[in-house]
Motif scaffolding. Sequence first.
Motif, mmCIF file in Angstrom:
data_model
loop_
_atom_site.group_PDB
_atom_site.id
_atom_site.type_symbol
_atom_site.label_atom_id
_atom_site.label_comp_id
_atom_site.label_asym_id
_atom_site.label_seq_id
_atom_site.Cartn_x
_atom_site.Cartn_y
_atom_site.Cartn_z
ATOM 1 N N GLY A 415 0.954 -1.207 0.365
ATOM 2 C CA GLY A 415 -0.632 -0.203 -0.153
ATOM 3 C C GLY A 415 0.531 1.414 0.162
ATOM 4 O O GLY A 415 0.755 2.674 -0.388
ATOM 5 N N ALA A 416 2.029 1.008 0.550
ATOM 6 C CA ALA A 416 2.686 2.188 0.504
ATOM 7 C C ALA A 416 2.833 3.290 -0.585
ATOM 8 O O ALA A 416 3.532 4.296 -0.621
ATOM 9 C CB ALA A 416 3.809 2.431 1.659
ATOM 10 N N VAL A 417 3.580 1.808 -1.475
ATOM 11 C CA VAL A 417 3.737 2.186 -2.878
ATOM 12 C C VAL A 417 2.788 2.269 -3.818
ATOM 13 O O VAL A 417 2.060 2.989 -4.233
ATOM 14 C CB VAL A 417 5.185 1.468 -3.289
ATOM 15 C CG1 VAL A 417 5.378 1.563 -4.617
ATOM 16 C CG2 VAL A 417 6.351 1.429 -2.747
ATOM 17 N N GLY A 418 1.546 1.088 -3.657
ATOM 18 C CA GLY A 418 0.814 0.975 -4.773
ATOM 19 C C GLY A 418 -0.777 2.355 -4.807
ATOM 20 O O GLY A 418 -1.602 2.004 -5.464
ATOM 21 N N ALA A 419 -0.757 2.422 -2.803
ATOM 22 C CA ALA A 419 -1.562 3.142 -3.333
ATOM 23 C C ALA A 419 -1.264 4.473 -2.323
ATOM 24 O O ALA A 419 -2.426 5.153 -1.817
ATOM 25 C CB ALA A 419 -2.585 2.784 -2.183
ATOM 26 N N ASN A 420 0.137 4.577 -2.814
ATOM 27 C CA ASN A 420 0.325 5.973 -2.317
ATOM 28 C C ASN A 420 1.695 6.418 -2.895
ATOM 29 O O ASN A 420 1.121 7.341 -3.582
ATOM 30 C CB ASN A 420 0.912 6.245 -0.772
ATOM 31 C CG ASN A 420 1.301 7.391 0.011
ATOM 32 O OD1 ASN A 420 0.256 8.135 -0.206
ATOM 33 N ND2 ASN A 420 1.510 7.462 1.484
ATOM 34 N N SER A 421 2.742 6.096 -2.926
ATOM 35 C CA SER A 421 4.020 6.936 -3.364
ATOM 36 C C SER A 421 4.206 7.217 -5.014
ATOM 37 O O SER A 421 4.315 7.573 -5.959
ATOM 38 C CB SER A 421 5.101 6.197 -2.925
ATOM 39 O OG SER A 421 5.527 5.522 -3.330
ATOM 40 N N TYR B 280 -3.255 10.416 8.764
ATOM 41 C CA TYR B 280 -4.234 9.737 7.868
ATOM 42 C C TYR B 280 -3.974 8.755 7.264
ATOM 43 O O TYR B 280 -3.800 7.220 6.722
ATOM 44 C CB TYR B 280 -5.706 10.590 6.993
ATOM 45 C CG TYR B 280 -6.604 9.084 7.092
ATOM 46 C CD1 TYR B 280 -7.424 8.828 8.419
ATOM 47 C CD2 TYR B 280 -7.170 9.872 6.344
ATOM 48 C CE1 TYR B 280 -8.781 8.397 7.957
ATOM 49 C CE2 TYR B 280 -8.282 8.833 6.256
ATOM 50 C CZ TYR B 280 -9.180 8.682 7.014
ATOM 51 O OH TYR B 280 -9.941 7.541 6.380
ATOM 52 N N THR B 281 -2.817 9.684 6.125
ATOM 53 C CA THR B 281 -2.549 8.950 4.872
ATOM 54 C C THR B 281 -1.685 7.550 5.234
ATOM 55 O O THR B 281 -2.023 5.957 4.782
ATOM 56 C CB THR B 281 -1.820 9.530 3.661
ATOM 57 O OG1 THR B 281 -2.648 10.929 3.563
ATOM 58 C CG2 THR B 281 -2.074 8.825 2.345
ATOM 59 N N GLN B 282 -0.867 7.702 5.792
ATOM 60 C CA GLN B 282 -0.138 6.884 6.035
ATOM 61 C C GLN B 282 -0.650 5.057 7.193
ATOM 62 O O GLN B 282 -0.065 4.020 6.511
ATOM 63 C CB GLN B 282 1.029 7.129 6.662
ATOM 64 C CG GLN B 282 2.300 7.803 6.541
ATOM 65 C CD GLN B 282 3.497 7.293 5.624
ATOM 66 O OE1 GLN B 282 3.100 6.031 5.238
ATOM 67 N NE2 GLN B 282 3.543 8.134 3.981
ATOM 68 N N ALA B 283 -1.499 5.387 7.716
ATOM 69 C CA ALA B 283 -2.389 5.014 8.984
ATOM 70 C C ALA B 283 -2.800 3.860 8.299
ATOM 71 O O ALA B 283 -3.711 2.750 8.935
ATOM 72 C CB ALA B 283 -2.506 6.163 10.197
ATOM 73 N N PHE B 284 -4.081 4.769 7.318
ATOM 74 C CA PHE B 284 -5.145 3.868 6.808
ATOM 75 C C PHE B 284 -5.155 3.547 5.242
ATOM 76 O O PHE B 284 -5.334 2.922 4.993
ATOM 77 C CB PHE B 284 -6.012 4.561 7.106
ATOM 78 C CG PHE B 284 -6.447 5.402 8.174
ATOM 79 C CD1 PHE B 284 -6.483 3.839 9.379
ATOM 80 C CD2 PHE B 284 -6.915 6.648 8.408
ATOM 81 C CE1 PHE B 284 -6.636 4.435 10.874
ATOM 82 C CE2 PHE B 284 -6.815 6.577 10.273
ATOM 83 C CZ PHE B 284 -7.752 6.112 11.355
#
Lengths: 449, 321, 318
Positions: A415-421, B280-284
Amino acid sequence: MHIARSRKAILPLAALSAMALTLSACGGSTEEPSGSEAAADCSAYESYGTFDGAEVSVYSTITDTEQDKLEQSWVDFEQCTGIDVVYEGSNEFETQLQVRAQAGNPPDVAIIPQPGLLAAQARAGNLKPAPQEVSDLVDKNWSADWKAYGTIDGTFYAAPMLASVKGYIWYQPSTFKDKGWEVPQTWDEMTALTKTIADEGTMKPWCAGFESGDATGWAGTDWIEDALLRQAGPDVYDQWVNHDIPFNDPKVADAFDAVGDILKTEDYVNGGIGDVRSIISTSVDDGGLPVIDGSCAMHHQATFQAANWPEGTNVAEDGDVWAFITPGQEAGASAITGGGEFVAAYTESEEVSAYLQFMASPEFANKRVEQGAAISANKGLDPALATSDLDRQSIELLQSEDTTFRFDGSDLMPGAVGANSFWSGVVEWINGKSTKEVVDSIEASWPSD
Amino acid sequence: MEDVGEKLVQVVIALAIFAAIIALIMLLVDRAPKTFRDKATIIGFLAPAVVLLAIGLIWPAIQTTYLAFTDRNGSPNGMDNFVWMFTQPEALVTLRNTLLWVVLVPLMSTGIGLAYAVFIDRARGEKALKALVFMPMAISMVGAGVIWKFMYTYRGAEREQIGLLNQILVWFGGEPKQFLLDAPENTFFLIAVMVWIQTGFAMVILSAAIKGIPTEIVEAARLDGANGRQQFFSITVPSIRGALIVVVTTITIGTLKVFDIVRTMTAGNFETSVVANEMYTQAFRASEPGRGAALALILFLMVLPIVLYNARQLKKQREIR
Amino acid sequence: MSTTPAIPAAPEAVLAKAAEPQIPIARRVKQRLTSRGATAAAIIIAVIWTVPTFGLFISSLRPEDNIQANGWWNVLGDLEFTTKNYTDVLASAGGSASNLGQYFINSLAIVIPATIIPLVIASMAAYIFAWGRFRGKDTLFIFIFALQIVPLQMALIPLLSLFINLKIGEFQLLPSGTYAQLWIAHSIFALPLAIFLLHNFISEIPGEVIEAARVDGAGHATIFWRIVLPLSVPAIAAFGIFQFLWVWNDLLVALVFSGGTADVAPITQRLAELTGTRGDEWHRLTAGAFVSMIVPLAVFFGLQRYFVRGLMAGGLKG
């Protein structure tokens, strides 16, 4: 204080069938109303057994007209089995599912569109392995690739539901004909065509829109994935997704640059909307609209773009809009990217098992697909039921043995990559940052284990 | 409309249960043995608040502190999350933005609010003028986000503008601008929204405080020949010091927690994220609760001085009394 | 000023009177600090602060095509108005429709208990902090004030899991997807500020009043209900409005505790979803935003003088 929840499902069902008629008119595609609300034929549902007053809560990302169609496709199942499917669709699904699972309050069943999230939920010990019956159904109806996406660390958890084929390029056949443009067969031909259109000057060759609330940027990641799969092949693609090669590998940077040659060139975008940067402020739903009014020649978007065209748009080879698959390095290449959802259970019970089996069955796929604007990789699905030529073509593509299918990469990454960065990286990239800066910073954000 | 009735019943039942609990507490307190009655009262009256705060704020705060030192699988990872925070360029931008917010919003809201309060003091139509500026307070931050997104809407130069600010640019012969995309100034355009909301709050409180300044003091200053400016700085500002502190404190704490505006308008993209949003972004979304918790701790540290200052003020006052 | 005759001449009451410009307390000489420039500045501020909302309002009444075609300031040119945007967002039903009507009811059902419950609990605590005597009182009070710093985001998951695990046998005390969780969550988050502000007001009540009651043999409970609460009406009203606006406008707490169901989710949540999925559908967004504003604006305009007065009492002392 528990009253409101349970009665919810009954009320809409009555309203829904009445509404299905009006809604299908809005949907824009040519679908026949499915009006079998009164006396459902229960013979197909006997094997599931009957349950009195049982309830299955289902949580998913699917909202809006799509939600109405989805709920419609299990109306008969509910009537025949007595199971009350309490459906809830939310745009906050990805965050809320994690909140609810962490807090110990998950739904019975979640329809998860990201294998990455599915794997995370399974590893966190939240999911129940799929019942044997479901596993058998999936063996029968899906390819091994698809089953693998629902299998985490050797345990099979979730059956695929619907699918989408990404990497379609939408265009207006009449414009192409008038101007004498040919549908490109290779990536190079596509670049050449882009230049031709830009030089002619009547319209910009491309239009795009990446804005999507707090998921802004995902449409851009699809572009990159398409380019990488076609340029570097499925093996590199798999390595990239699994982080066996770093995100800033030269091959990945090349894929960014190939897309950048199109999307970051002022002469080529953003037809009918504005400059390059207007891509990130235009909503995904609106990014393709200039194709219809002739101010833009091509738009890259998955099958679900069909729902974004204005009411009454005829999606057909000789109609208002049509689409071709993003071409590969060589003509006739058949690697495609796509997406889909997985039906995963958080609780174990007879009724949940019955629901999971139904969702993995060809009956569900047929019921859903015949309502239009949906496809599935279920081999038991009859392509003839598809309501549009495009859906039929996509289903055949998905079912074909020759196709190399790869799941949308950003959905597979953590998620830290695929749904964020990755999302925000693409946004920054369109906004002017260099490829190198962007891939380096995405690589840096990859969580260490 | 059956649905509405049902919801109403839920509300009524809930209030009835609540009333019953409170009544029970009162009854117990009044029936307690004489020697024990004072203690019983204190316990009975404080218990609901203390219990709720313990479960709803204190316990979570302890848990978060622990989480901040764990990775996404829940195993301890020392200071990794903080190292991440202070080395990642994105995280640093987030911290910088938060500082900008926390300095500019209280300063500008209070400044403009105070100026406006002074300007319209005893003017004709004062009430209406106040209401106009206070109105944004009543609007949700999501609503405010929608309003301002509309104001900032961008369209290519060749098309008719539908956002007022870009239209103004065009009228003056400029090019339309992507207000929300151009870093770093886009942060200021978001801050403007928060200032727009909070100014009314500052103005209303400060206006009331100004009216509370005893007439004699103002009169004396006027007789001494003080002009408007002198009156303002030597009389008005010192007299409303207490109100100013409350206003600045409240707005500062509110600003540090701001989340909805950034989320609705840019989702934290284009280098506009702030700590509360990133948390919020990091946690969820990114499934990194450890990082989220670490950010929360930072937020906590940022508010701490303000609360400590207020606590000291409070203590001084209570000692005087 | 006649609405609350029961208030003794606390400093607050004097202030409130002063706040009413039409009441001539002492005929003051016009010693305004203002000049022509100041008036101009005030008008400019007022305009800037009003135009965005006004533009949204005008837009919400324009047909969809016009909204997309040109800016709302062109409205004088076309003079076309419609209520269709409103009927669109309010009346329709089903997953595909924005269906704001139902969410509107939810907001009301959430906000009423979520305002009343913390007010009562906070008044009780504030009364003890103002008039009770026990060791460590000041420390506890300041500690509670300091709890304002706990970021809400931190509290969400632990509180949610607590709600889920609160069971008597198999019976879940606070089932998810009901209002109960929202009511309690909102109440908790309101307490620190509420106790602080109400305490400031309640401690201003003249000691003689309470002593007199005591001599007559009244217990704490009686004093609280018969004397303290009635005297604190302005502060309670003020904080009530504050809390009402806050809960009505909340998004974060709703996202976590409502579980997103249309059964309980408030209107802000729906509006946020609309902005996310229909970024460019301004006709729906504008009307939707306005529907969500109606109640807070009405509450604000109807009760604004309590708001100012009560906050003042707490405010000046801080």
